[in-house]
Design a protein around this motif. Structure first.
Motif, PDB file in Angstrom:
ATOM      1  N   ALA A  51       2.984  -3.740   3.459  1.00  0.00           N
ATOM      2  CA  ALA A  51       2.844  -3.451   2.031  1.00  0.00           C
ATOM      3  C   ALA A  51       1.572  -2.662   1.761  1.00  0.00           C
ATOM      4  CB  ALA A  51       2.838  -4.752   1.224  1.00  0.00           C
ATOM      5  N   ALA A  52       0.470  -3.050   2.438  1.00  0.00           N
ATOM      6  CA  ALA A  52      -0.795  -2.329   2.265  1.00  0.00           C
ATOM      7  C   ALA A  52      -0.678  -0.887   2.757  1.00  0.00           C
ATOM      8  CB  ALA A  52      -1.912  -3.060   3.006  1.00  0.00           C
ATOM      9  N   ALA A  53      -0.020  -0.697   3.903  1.00  0.00           N
ATOM     10  CA  ALA A  53       0.150   0.658   4.441  1.00  0.00           C
ATOM     11  C   ALA A  53       1.041   1.501   3.530  1.00  0.00           C
ATOM     12  CB  ALA A  53       0.748   0.587   5.845  1.00  0.00           C
ATOM     13  N   ALA A  54       2.067   0.867   2.942  1.00  0.00           N
ATOM     14  CA  ALA A  54       3.004   1.604   2.085  1.00  0.00           C
ATOM     15  C   ALA A  54       2.321   2.109   0.825  1.00  0.00           C
ATOM     16  CB  ALA A  54       4.192   0.714   1.737  1.00  0.00           C
ATOM     17  N   ILE A  55       1.566   1.264   0.170  1.00  0.00           N
ATOM     18  CA  ILE A  55       0.974   1.658  -1.115  1.00  0.00           C
ATOM     19  C   ILE A  55      -0.105   2.726  -0.921  1.00  0.00           C
ATOM     20  CG2 ILE A  55      -0.913  -0.025  -1.258  1.00  0.00           C
ATOM     21  CD1 ILE A  55       1.509   0.973  -4.091  1.00  0.00           C
ATOM     22  N   THR A  56      -0.676   2.790   0.280  1.00  0.00           N
ATOM     23  CA  THR A  56      -1.713   3.800   0.535  1.00  0.00           C
ATOM     24  C   THR A  56      -1.149   5.054   1.204  1.00  0.00           C
ATOM     25  OG1 THR A  56      -2.256   2.730   2.649  1.00  0.00           O
ATOM     26  CG2 THR A  56      -3.546   2.071   0.732  1.00  0.00           C
ATOM     27  N   HIS A  57       0.130   5.070   1.481  1.00  0.00           N
ATOM     28  CA  HIS A  57       0.735   6.235   2.145  1.00  0.00           C
ATOM     29  C   HIS A  57       0.588   7.467   1.247  1.00  0.00           C
ATOM     30  CE1 HIS A  57       3.735   8.852   3.981  1.00  0.00           C
ATOM     31  NE2 HIS A  57       3.738   8.053   5.031  1.00  0.00           N
ATOM     32  N   ALA A 100      -5.554   2.941  -4.563  1.00  0.00           N
ATOM     33  CA  ALA A 100      -4.507   2.423  -3.688  1.00  0.00           C
ATOM     34  C   ALA A 100      -5.118   1.678  -2.500  1.00  0.00           C
ATOM     35  CB  ALA A 100      -3.616   3.558  -3.199  1.00  0.00           C
ATOM     36  N   ARG A 101      -6.190   2.227  -1.936  1.00  0.00           N
ATOM     37  CA  ARG A 101      -6.845   1.564  -0.794  1.00  0.00           C
ATOM     38  C   ARG A 101      -7.479   0.243  -1.206  1.00  0.00           C
ATOM     39  NH1 ARG A 101      -7.946   6.941   0.335  1.00  0.00           N
ATOM     40  NH2 ARG A 101      -9.964   6.885  -0.717  1.00  0.00           N
ATOM     41  N   LEU A 102      -8.057   0.175  -2.379  1.00  0.00           N
ATOM     42  CA  LEU A 102      -8.623  -1.087  -2.867  1.00  0.00           C
ATOM     43  C   LEU A 102      -7.544  -2.150  -2.987  1.00  0.00           C
ATOM     44  CD1 LEU A 102     -11.137   0.129  -5.630  1.00  0.00           C
ATOM     45  CD2 LEU A 102     -11.703  -0.989  -3.463  1.00  0.00           C
ATOM     46  N   PHE A 103      -6.389  -1.744  -3.504  1.00  0.00           N
ATOM     47  CA  PHE A 103      -5.257  -2.658  -3.627  1.00  0.00           C
ATOM     48  C   PHE A 103      -4.813  -3.134  -2.239  1.00  0.00           C
ATOM     49  CE2 PHE A 103      -0.720  -3.549  -3.808  1.00  0.00           C
ATOM     50  CZ  PHE A 103      -0.597  -4.334  -4.953  1.00  0.00           C
ATOM     51  N   THR A 225       7.617   1.865   2.242  1.00  0.00           N
ATOM     52  CA  THR A 225       7.143   3.199   1.870  1.00  0.00           C
ATOM     53  C   THR A 225       8.269   4.004   1.228  1.00  0.00           C
ATOM     54  OG1 THR A 225       5.515   3.217   3.664  1.00  0.00           O
ATOM     55  CG2 THR A 225       6.149   5.352   2.744  1.00  0.00           C
ATOM     56  N   LYS A 226       9.424   4.028   1.885  1.00  0.00           N
ATOM     57  CA  LYS A 226      10.583   4.747   1.349  1.00  0.00           C
ATOM     58  C   LYS A 226      10.991   4.175  -0.015  1.00  0.00           C
ATOM     59  CE  LYS A 226      13.844   6.045   4.156  1.00  0.00           C
ATOM     60  NZ  LYS A 226      15.022   6.067   5.083  1.00  0.00           N
ATOM     61  N   LYS A 227      10.962   2.867  -0.106  1.00  0.00           N
ATOM     62  CA  LYS A 227      11.378   2.203  -1.342  1.00  0.00           C
ATOM     63  C   LYS A 227      10.446   2.537  -2.501  1.00  0.00           C
ATOM     64  CE  LYS A 227      12.986  -2.282  -2.927  1.00  0.00           C
ATOM     65  NZ  LYS A 227      12.087  -2.575  -4.050  1.00  0.00           N
ATOM     66  N   LEU A 228       9.155   2.503  -2.253  1.00  0.00           N
ATOM     67  CA  LEU A 228       8.184   2.799  -3.313  1.00  0.00           C
ATOM     68  C   LEU A 228       8.327   4.239  -3.800  1.00  0.00           C
ATOM     69  CD1 LEU A 228       4.982   0.953  -2.044  1.00  0.00           C
ATOM     70  CD2 LEU A 228       6.299   0.417  -4.103  1.00  0.00           C
ATOM     71  N   ILE A 229       8.522   5.170  -2.876  1.00  0.00           N
ATOM     72  CA  ILE A 229       8.695   6.572  -3.279  1.00  0.00           C
ATOM     73  C   ILE A 229       9.915   6.696  -4.182  1.00  0.00           C
ATOM     74  CG2 ILE A 229       9.216   8.895  -2.462  1.00  0.00           C
ATOM     75  CD1 ILE A 229       7.614   8.148   0.108  1.00  0.00           C
ATOM     76  N   GLN A 230      11.012   6.068  -3.767  1.00  0.00           N
ATOM     77  CA  GLN A 230      12.246   6.132  -4.556  1.00  0.00           C
ATOM     78  C   GLN A 230      12.059   5.466  -5.922  1.00  0.00           C
ATOM     79  OE1 GLN A 230      15.798   5.219  -2.404  1.00  0.00           O
ATOM     80  NE2 GLN A 230      16.873   4.459  -4.200  1.00  0.00           N
ATOM     81  N   GLU A 231      11.404   4.321  -5.920  1.00  0.00           N
ATOM     82  CA  GLU A 231      11.180   3.570  -7.155  1.00  0.00           C
ATOM     83  C   GLU A 231      10.323   4.346  -8.141  1.00  0.00           C
ATOM     84  OE1 GLU A 231      11.414  -1.148  -6.299  1.00  0.00           O
ATOM     85  OE2 GLU A 231       9.630  -0.077  -5.695  1.00  0.00           O
ATOM     86  N   ILE A 232       9.205   4.841  -7.653  1.00  0.00           N
ATOM     87  CA  ILE A 232       8.234   5.511  -8.523  1.00  0.00           C
ATOM     88  C   ILE A 232       8.777   6.837  -9.029  1.00  0.00           C
ATOM     89  CG2 ILE A 232       5.938   6.545  -8.599  1.00  0.00           C
ATOM     90  CD1 ILE A 232       5.204   4.388  -6.387  1.00  0.00           C
TER      91      ILE A 232
END
Length: 244
Positions: A51-57, A100-103, A225-232
């Motif tokens: 999750a951390a890697a995805a949000i900072t991608h 994003a990195r702080l999160f 990562t794929k999911k967040l891109i699609q969602e956002i």
């Protein structure tokens, strides 16, 4: 005229400071992660790090900053049994790589909340309440549920889903598959028809709702990562349908 001005002033004073100062963002996103007993400590570590890697991608950050307000607000929750929900990271705005990195750092540093049974319905109900106290304003409200089993506690999952959708909330899902030979409770992690089918029929709902599959916990980060891109970005569900 003076009376109208005075009345307007009283109305403004009666509105709470948080409501008056609600910060506009492009989306309110609750990330709700399963930490039930089927999620071993090693799987939990993969989830958190993923999750951390995805949000900072970079591609996720690019999607976040491509909207009209160039930022979204996220709240990260862990859940298990019907009485087990915990806010790991409360509402925070992400609008660039630094935030994003702080999160992501906060996710890595915070201990696991608990382990228990699996109540997706209670997790959804809990997430709905978080939108009501969010100090930000957005037309899009999304619950991002990740889980590796079906609902076995709390109220009917379809009732929780329908109540959330009635509030104009979309529920998407990241479905984590468990190989049958690794499952200690196959009827939970491998229900008839498969877990993705279960989530599609019982969990997701709302405008553009979709599922993405992680073949195992090791694939969690890539799928998220794929999911967040699609969602956002607000892509239609069928465009991306698996965690490949």
């Amino acid at each position: 005229m003076k009376m109208m001005v005075a009345l307007l002033g009283l109305i403004l004073l009666s509105v709470s400071p948080s409501a008056r100062a609600a910060e506009p963002v492009d989306m309110l996103l609750v990330m709700a992660a399963d930490v039930s007993r089927s999620v071993t400590q090693s799987k939990f570590k993969l989830q958190r790090e993923g999750a951390a890697a995805a949000i900072t991608h970079p591609d996720v950050v690019r999607a976040i900053t491509s909207g009209p307000n160039r930022r979204i607000a996220i709240c990260f929750v862990e859940w298990a049994s019907a009485n087990m929900q915990n806010v790991v990271v409360d509402w925070v705005v992400i609008g660039d790589g630094a935030s994003a990195r702080l999160f992501g750092d906060k996710l890595i540093e915070t201990p696991r909340s608990f382990a228990g049974s699996t109540s997706i319905s209670a997790a959804i109900d809990f997430a709905v309440g978080l939108f009501e106290r969010a100090p930000f304003a957005a037309d899009r409200k999304v619950i991002d549920v990740s889980g590796d089993g079906n609902n076995i506690g709390g109220r009917l999952i379809t009732d929780a889903r329908d109540d959330a959708v009635a509030r104009n909330i979309t529920i998407n899902a990241l479905v984590i598959l468990t190989p049958l030979e690794e499952s200690f409770r196959p009827e939970h992690t491998n229900p008839p028809g498969g877990l993705e089918k279960y989530f599609q029929e019982n969990v997701i709902g709302g405008q553009g709702a979709f599922t993405i599959v992680a073949e195992n916990h090791g694939a969690f980060g890539r799928a998220m990562t794929k999911k967040l891109i699609q969602e956002i970005a607000g892509f239609p569900g069928p465009q991306l349908a698996s965690g490949d």
